[in-house]
Design an enzyme around this catalytic site. Sequence first.
Site: not given
Ligand SMILES: NC(=O)c1ccc[n+]([C@@H]2O[C@H](COP(=O)([O-])OP(=O)(O)OC[C@H]3O[C@@H](n4cnc5c(N)ncnc54)[C@H](OP(=O)(O)O)[C@@H]3O)[C@@H](O)[C@H]2O)c1
Length: 295
Positions: A56, A121
């Site tokens: 994401a 977002y």
């Molecule tokens: N973080 C929060 O507080 C939160 C809250 C509510 C919901 N969510 C949702 O929960 C889910 C998991 O979130 P998370 O916190 O684990 O997210 P995260 O740690 O930001 O990880 C997202 C991953 O997606 C990868 N990514 C982004 N753009 C990409 C691209 N173009 N090609 C390939 N990979 C790409 C990133 O790669 P890089 O590492 O290389 O950048 C990153 O490893 C997401 O759907 C998010 O929207 C998150």
Amino acid sequence: MSIIVLGANGQLARHLLGTVPSAEFWGRETLDVADAEALEARLVEAAPRAIINAAAYTAVDRAESEPVEAWRVNVEAPAAAARAARRLDAALVHVSTDYVFDGSANTPYAEDAPTCPLGVYGASKLAGELAVRTICPRHWILRTSWVFSEYGHNFMKTVLRLAESGNPLRIVADQLGRPTYAGHLAELIAALDPAGDSPQLPYGTWHATGGEIASWHGFAQRIVARAAALGLLAEAPEVIPISTADYPAPARRPAYSVLAPSAAIAALDGTTFDWNTGLERALAALAGAAEAVTP
Ligand SMILES: NC(=O)c1ccc[n+]([C@@H]2O[C@H](COP(=O)([O-])OP(=O)(O)OC[C@H]3O[C@@H](n4cnc5c(N)ncnc54)[C@H](OP(=O)(O)O)[C@@H]3O)[C@@H](O)[C@H]2O)c1
């Protein structure tokens, strides 16, 4: 290959390595998910029985000035994964967010509450949900909130870094939500058995969070107190409550960002998403890592 996880290096995916170890993990180095055509083709070629989309664009403030990039990753990529899943008759686990709501409620948001994102977002995540729901019949959309982990970048790790100086921290106290440990979410996704023959939870949209409602300020207080107790900080600094107006940011955030946990999820494997136990696990992992590098 029965399961493919997208977003291999993110917080959630790092925990999925432990809970769904047989999956194949695709990070940015394997594929740029923003290239939707390539993503669909590669998935169809690999022919998994389930796809877990943990990739994401999560930079909430930066998304305000990069809406095209946010749209590609949060809408076009899930749409491509949904097309591939449909062609393969595979299941798709897609993760979404509390930021699809505007936070004007005063009771927790149920799955069918009206959505109204405040920023780019949230709008892009909502559109990603719609794409998955429209295209792929065998989907679980798991909305979660305030994700933290010992891995990656998150609020807990920022608080710990700032707290090392010992100076008081000023943290927003008028936004409420439910912190969610990424390890708990990864355990839930494993319990769904997404590649299995009979779904453990009906397909649809579910709220995957739980535990007590907190403000960012309350969460920060708990983080520094427990980190100090575990020896990760010399002492817990003072945490001063401030208001959202005191901390201007490019993106507006929901004030009452509280999801109502799905009872069906708790029934599935007893998951309560208690973030206090998640916090203990995350801090213990960081303490273990710090010990491992101490001569
Ligand atoms: N973080 C929060 O507080 C939160 C809250 C509510 C919901 N969510 C949702 O929960 C889910 C998991 O979130 P998370 O916190 O684990 O997210 P995260 O740690 O930001 O990880 C997202 C991953 O997606 C990868 N990514 C982004 N753009 C990409 C691209 N173009 N090609 C390939 N990979 C790409 C990133 O790669 P890089 O590492 O290389 O950048 C990153 O490893 C997401 O759907 C998010 O929207 C998150």
